[in-house]
Write an enzyme that holds these catalytic residues in place. Structure first.
Site, short mmCIF file in Angstrom:
data_model
loop_
_atom_site.label_atom_id
_atom_site.label_comp_id
_atom_site.label_asym_id
_atom_site.label_seq_id
_atom_site.Cartn_x
_atom_site.Cartn_y
_atom_site.Cartn_z
N ASP A 11 0.87 -1.18 0.00
CA ASP A 11 0.00 0.00 0.00
C ASP A 11 0.90 1.23 0.00
O ASP A 11 2.10 1.14 0.27
CB ASP A 11 -0.91 0.00 1.23
CG ASP A 11 -1.85 1.20 1.27
OD1 ASP A 11 -2.31 1.63 0.20
OD2 ASP A 11 -2.10 1.73 2.36
N TYR A 43 -0.57 8.24 -2.62
CA TYR A 43 -0.53 7.97 -4.05
C TYR A 43 -1.61 8.76 -4.79
O TYR A 43 -1.51 9.01 -5.98
CB TYR A 43 -0.77 6.48 -4.33
CG TYR A 43 0.43 5.57 -4.11
CD1 TYR A 43 1.61 6.03 -3.52
CD2 TYR A 43 0.39 4.24 -4.51
CE1 TYR A 43 2.69 5.19 -3.33
CE2 TYR A 43 1.46 3.39 -4.32
CZ TYR A 43 2.62 3.86 -3.72
OH TYR A 43 3.69 3.03 -3.53
N GLY A 44 -2.68 9.11 -4.08
CA GLY A 44 -3.85 9.72 -4.72
C GLY A 44 -3.59 11.03 -5.42
O GLY A 44 -4.37 11.45 -6.28
N CYS A 74 -4.40 -1.15 -2.04
CA CYS A 74 -4.48 0.29 -2.24
C CYS A 74 -5.42 0.53 -3.40
O CYS A 74 -5.19 0.03 -4.51
CB CYS A 74 -3.08 0.84 -2.54
SG CYS A 74 -3.03 2.57 -3.04
N ASN A 75 -6.50 1.29 -3.17
CA ASN A 75 -7.45 1.57 -4.24
C ASN A 75 -6.80 2.32 -5.40
O ASN A 75 -7.04 2.02 -6.57
CB ASN A 75 -8.61 2.41 -3.69
CG ASN A 75 -9.60 1.62 -2.87
OD1 ASN A 75 -10.57 1.09 -3.38
ND2 ASN A 75 -9.34 1.53 -1.57
N THR A 76 -5.99 3.31 -5.07
CA THR A 76 -5.38 4.14 -6.11
C THR A 76 -4.44 3.31 -6.99
O THR A 76 -4.45 3.43 -8.22
CB THR A 76 -4.60 5.31 -5.48
OG1 THR A 76 -5.50 6.05 -4.64
CG2 THR A 76 -4.05 6.23 -6.54
N GLU A 151 -1.25 8.99 8.13
CA GLU A 151 0.17 8.62 8.07
C GLU A 151 1.01 9.37 9.11
O GLU A 151 2.02 8.88 9.58
CB GLU A 151 0.73 8.89 6.67
CG GLU A 151 0.23 7.93 5.60
CD GLU A 151 0.79 6.53 5.73
OE1 GLU A 151 1.93 6.37 6.21
OE2 GLU A 151 0.08 5.57 5.39
N CYS A 183 -10.74 3.97 -0.09
CA CYS A 183 -9.30 4.02 0.18
C CYS A 183 -9.05 3.12 1.38
O CYS A 183 -9.81 3.16 2.36
CB CYS A 183 -8.86 5.46 0.50
SG CYS A 183 -7.17 5.61 1.10
#
Length: 258
Positions: A11, A43-44, A74-76, A151, A183
């Site tokens: 991720d 990442y988005g 990770c969706n992105t 984070e 996410c």
């Protein structure tokens, strides 16, 4: 069928541990290796090309650790890079996408909300999925700065509360009855989100579905770990304390630059 090698997960940071927990709960005998690319989170906000390059780098790291399959937690990364990953590497990949289908199919108000990253909402794969549900009103909201706060260990900060209220209020006003978390970081925000949403609004994430798909691929194609040795390794290229605090498990977190 037996395969003692670990399941690899990656991720953009610590969020994919929500997926890891679902997999670990369903498949406690499996060895796992989790990679948190927190140095490059979120990442988005990155370009598709950057996301693909990072996803390839993460996959190579896990394959060098003998991963038998890769869960893109990770969706992105899934919506932007999984096609390229499957073309480049000869190993099964499981992705994570916003759970639009169960929300749209079960919505009584025909209105659902999706909270996701910019990279996910702008992706071609996501928009193809949305097109399948034209009879449902889908309210999309980019969760600007949510991943960054998680984070940084500021999950319960005043800024987080204010942002969530700002993002969710238009959905409440539109009478959504399902909120899709797009996410893997966002399930950690469910306690705060529940305080803001009306009680009738159901929250959906993809963790359980990903765990079941992982089990299916192991059974049909790869094989389960039938050995007595169980190892769960966690790697991060940022502050290991953040990952340690969110795990709730007494596993060592290895700090390594990659």
């Amino acid at each position: 069928m037996t395969n003692l090698n670990p399941i690899g997960l990656f991720d953009s940071g610590i969020g994919g541990t929500s997926i890891w927990k679902e997999i670990h709960n369903l498949l406690p005998n499996e060895n796992t290796i989790y990679l948190a690319d927190s140095k490059n989170a979120p990442y988005g906000q990155k370009s598709k090309e950057e996301i693909i390059a990072l996803s390839i780098k993460n996959t190579e790291f896990l394959l060098n650790k003998n991963a038998k399959m890769i869960v893109v937690a990770c969706n992105t990364a899934t919506t932007n890079a999984i096609k390229e990953l499957r073309e480049k590497f000869d190993v099964p990949f499981i992705g994570i996408e916003p759970a639009i289908k169960p929300a749209a199919n079960n919505s009584k108000t025909q209105t659902i909300g999706i909270l996701a990253t910019k990279g996910t909402l702008n992706s071609e794969l996501f928009n193809k999925n949305v097109e399948r549900f034209q009879e449902t009103t889908i309210i999309e909201q980019v969760g600007f700065n949510l991943v960054k706060l998680i984070e940084n260990g500021e999950m319960y900060s005043e800024e987080m509360t204010l942002l969530l209220k700002q993002y969710l209020q238009p959905m409440i006003d539109a009478n959504i009855d399902y909120l899709v978390l797009g996410c893997s970081h966002y399930p950690f925000l469910i306690p705060q989100i529940k305080k803001i949403l009306p009680e009738n609004v159901k929250i959906i994430d993809s963790g359980e579905a990903v765990a079941k798909q992982t089990q299916k691929i192991l059974k049909e194609k790869i094989g389960f770990n039938t050995g007595s040795k169980k190892t769960n390794l966690f790697y991060t290229n940022s502050n290991p304390k953040v990952l340690e605090n969110i795990l709730d498990y007494n596993y060592p977190v290895i700090e390594q630059d990659f």
